[in-house]
Design an enzyme around this catalytic site. Structure first.
Site, short mmCIF file in Angstrom:
data_model
loop_
_atom_site.label_atom_id
_atom_site.label_comp_id
_atom_site.label_asym_id
_atom_site.label_seq_id
_atom_site.Cartn_x
_atom_site.Cartn_y
_atom_site.Cartn_z
N HIS A 263 37.07 35.44 47.91
CA HIS A 263 37.12 34.78 49.23
C HIS A 263 35.79 34.12 49.61
CE1 HIS A 263 41.08 36.30 49.95
NE2 HIS A 263 40.71 37.56 49.99
N ASP B 275 46.03 44.32 44.40
CA ASP B 275 46.64 44.63 45.70
C ASP B 275 48.02 44.02 45.86
OD1 ASP B 275 45.41 42.19 45.68
OD2 ASP B 275 44.14 42.55 47.43
N HIS C 169 46.02 38.19 47.76
CA HIS C 169 45.49 37.21 48.72
C HIS C 169 45.06 35.94 47.99
CE1 HIS C 169 44.62 41.29 50.42
NE2 HIS C 169 45.16 40.73 51.49
N ASP D 202 45.40 38.28 42.52
CA ASP D 202 45.22 39.09 43.73
C ASP D 202 46.33 38.73 44.73
OD1 ASP D 202 42.66 40.68 45.12
OD2 ASP D 202 43.85 39.54 46.58
ZN LIG Z 1 43.17 40.87 47.85
#
Ligand SMILES: [Zn+2]
Length: 312
Positions: free
Chosen positions: A131, A249, A170, A168
């Protein structure tokens, strides 16, 4: 086939406080599983990677941001308390050491693999990186370990084409921000739609395939996407090396997302990437830990991923 396993005690020292999911115990769970599963005897450990240098970080981040980050890390160290950089992310007094060690590990793993001293490598590092944008820390991330390593492979080691794969749960908005329209890099990702950081629906560059999937998507559908969208694009691009933002995740037991992957899916995806790497990249893969917050699911999933990397 030799698989290197990189980590360092510094990566445990970054601590955002009691109850924060991105916690030092994540690495303990991975280490424990490695021993209990016998994988510790399969991989070659490296606990000696140096800290990243300013030059390493500048391959992915703006100098102005790195100066700002330096101030935050100094403040945390001097005040001996947490300094927030966003609602979910904070620096503690030891965060500088962890950030520089995580990025340094990614670079060292890249060198080891390019030098042919290991076929591939897994980096059990924190804080995660995907991120972190060119100019901002966010979402538990300060410096973008995978983007730094990929640019090192290109700018320092002279490779011409590398791929970045991100599974991931996200969207890897930071990596996308850094590598968009860098034609030497092709990025493929899959992530849960309408989840933090709420980006990725429209890719920022033509050098990437983003596949948002709805909550409750299971492994068989994700395998279809990998097979029909990722793999043909990677085959066309012919990467000389593959970097993986390995977040776990998207596991069905992980509460930070709502996808339904299990260990066998991580193994399957990894084996497909090993196939691509064997065909085009002399087997070269460097995989860096991103998310994964259910400690048991994380440990087992990393185990499945590393076992597949090692061909064990
Ligand atoms: Zn994540």
């Amino acid at each position: 086939m030799t698989t290197a396993f990189f980590s360092h005690p510094d990566c445990r020292k970054h601590d955002m406080g009691t109850g924060h999911p991105e916690c030092p115990a994540r690495l303990d769970a991975i280490e424990d599983h490695l021993i209990a599963s016998g994988l510790a005897d399969v991989v070659v450990r490296h606990d000696d990677a140096p800290l990243a240098t300013a030059l390493d970080l500048e391959h992915a981040h703006e100098r102005r941001y790195l100066l700002e980050l330096d101030e935050v890390l100094n403040e945390a160290a001097q005040a001996e308390r947490l300094v927030a950089v966003d609602p979910d992310t904070a620096a503690c007094p030891q965060t500088r050491q962890a950030v520089l060690r995580a990025a340094g590990i990614a670079v060292a793993a890249t060198d080891l693999v390019i030098d042919g001293k290991a076929e591939n490598a897994f980096c059990a590092v924190r804080p995660p990186g995907h991120h972190a944008t060119r100019a901002a820390a966010m979402g538990f991330c300060f410096c973008n370990n995978v983007a730094i390593a990929a640019r090192h492979a290109l700018d320092v080691r002279g490779l011409e084409r590398v791929a970045i794969v991100d599974f991931d749960v996200h969207h890897g908005n930071g990596t996308e921000d850094i590598v968009a329209n860098d034609e030497r890099i092709f990025m493929v990702s899959i992530f849960q739609d309408k989840l933090y950081p709420f980006t990725g629906g429209v890719p920022l560059g033509e050098n990437m395939i983003n596949v948002p999937v709805p909550a409750y998507t299971k492994g068989d559908e994700i395998r279809e996407i990998v097979e029909h969208q990722w793999l043909p694009a990677l085959e066309r691009f012919k990467p000389e090396m593959i970097f993986v933002s390995a977040g776990f995740d998207a596991h069905r037991d992980d509460d930070l997302g709502r996808l339904g992957l299990v260990e066998a899916d991580y193994e399957w995806i990894t084996l497909r990437l090993v196939d691509v790497a064997n065909r085009h990249a002399k087997g070269r893969i460097v995989s860096c830990l991103e998310g994964g917050y259910n400690l048991r699911a994380l440990a087992r999933s990393v185990g499945a991923h590393v076992r597949a990397l090692a061909g064990a």
